[in-house]
Motif scaffolding. Structure first.
Motif, mmCIF file in Angstrom:
data_model
loop_
_atom_site.group_PDB
_atom_site.id
_atom_site.type_symbol
_atom_site.label_atom_id
_atom_site.label_comp_id
_atom_site.label_asym_id
_atom_site.label_seq_id
_atom_site.Cartn_x
_atom_site.Cartn_y
_atom_site.Cartn_z
ATOM 1 N N THR A 44 6.978 -16.474 -5.181
ATOM 2 C CA THR A 44 5.792 -17.267 -6.000
ATOM 3 C C THR A 44 5.880 -18.613 -5.383
ATOM 4 O OG1 THR A 44 7.324 -18.001 -7.876
ATOM 5 C CG2 THR A 44 5.980 -15.910 -8.201
ATOM 6 N N ASP A 50 -0.985 -16.012 -5.199
ATOM 7 C CA ASP A 50 -2.126 -16.313 -5.961
ATOM 8 C C ASP A 50 -1.143 -16.707 -7.163
ATOM 9 O OD1 ASP A 50 -4.631 -16.099 -7.470
ATOM 10 O OD2 ASP A 50 -4.040 -14.410 -8.467
ATOM 11 N N SER A 55 -0.936 -12.864 -12.319
ATOM 12 C CA SER A 55 -0.212 -12.503 -11.060
ATOM 13 C C SER A 55 1.171 -12.605 -11.098
ATOM 14 C CB SER A 55 -0.772 -13.363 -9.889
ATOM 15 O OG SER A 55 -2.063 -12.968 -9.282
ATOM 16 N N ARG A 56 1.532 -13.904 -11.733
ATOM 17 C CA ARG A 56 3.004 -14.003 -12.003
ATOM 18 C C ARG A 56 3.717 -12.907 -12.879
ATOM 19 N NH1 ARG A 56 4.847 -18.866 -10.334
ATOM 20 N NH2 ARG A 56 6.253 -19.090 -11.908
ATOM 21 N N ASP A 88 -0.032 -7.291 -2.907
ATOM 22 C CA ASP A 88 -0.752 -7.168 -4.109
ATOM 23 C C ASP A 88 -1.071 -8.350 -4.978
ATOM 24 O OD1 ASP A 88 -0.681 -4.708 -3.486
ATOM 25 O OD2 ASP A 88 0.360 -3.891 -5.397
ATOM 26 N N PHE A 89 -0.555 -9.590 -4.579
ATOM 27 C CA PHE A 89 -0.598 -10.821 -5.287
ATOM 28 C C PHE A 89 -0.918 -12.180 -4.527
ATOM 29 C CE2 PHE A 89 2.451 -7.932 -7.481
ATOM 30 C CZ PHE A 89 1.851 -7.862 -8.681
ATOM 31 N N ARG A 98 -8.095 -8.299 -8.124
ATOM 32 C CA ARG A 98 -8.147 -9.310 -9.116
ATOM 33 C C ARG A 98 -8.621 -9.029 -10.361
ATOM 34 N NH1 ARG A 98 -6.950 -14.357 -7.947
ATOM 35 N NH2 ARG A 98 -7.298 -14.239 -5.621
ATOM 36 N N LEU A 101 -5.835 -6.590 -11.905
ATOM 37 C CA LEU A 101 -4.770 -7.601 -12.303
ATOM 38 C C LEU A 101 -5.156 -8.417 -13.695
ATOM 39 C CD1 LEU A 101 -3.037 -9.036 -9.306
ATOM 40 C CD2 LEU A 101 -2.212 -7.732 -10.994
#
Length: 112
Positions: A44, A50, A55-56, A88-89, A98, A101
């Motif tokens: 991260t 992102d 996303s996190r 993916d993020f 997006r 997610l």
């Protein structure tokens, strides 16, 4: 019964370790959670990640899932997690990805 804003507010103050514990349903030890957190922090912190709450959260849930499925070697977990995060993020994910997610993890995102 608390509303969405109250739930979102309480999740906003939840630490990442508390989220990992929640995602793991108490099935992981403190040292295992710390391994996951180190990998999470590494991914991260990348400029391409992102950095949104959904996303996190999605990435945190994915890491816990990988670990629970037997990916317990920290070096291997890190390599797979970095590729997964990039795939993916990343900030340049497609609009469809997006939206997916956001629908899965964005319900609890606090608007800034």
């Amino acid at each position: 019964m608390p509303g969405l804003r109250e739930i979102a507010g309480s999740l906003a103050v939840e630490t990442i370790m508390e989220r990992f514990k929640r995602f793991a349903h108490g099935a992981l030890s403190q040292s295992e959670l710390e391994i996951i957190k180190r990998v999470f922090d590494l991914a991260t912190a990348q400029s391409w990640f992102d950095d949104t709450q959904y996303s996190r959260d999605g990435f945190a849930a994915a890491l816990v899932g990988l670990f629970r499925c037997g990916m317990v070697n920290p070096a291997q977990l890190e390599r797979i997690a970095m590729f997964w995060a990039l795939s993916d993020f990343s900030q340049n994910m497609s609009g469809t990805q997006r939206a997916k997610l956001r629908s899965l993890y964005g319900r609890c995102e606090v608007e800034g």
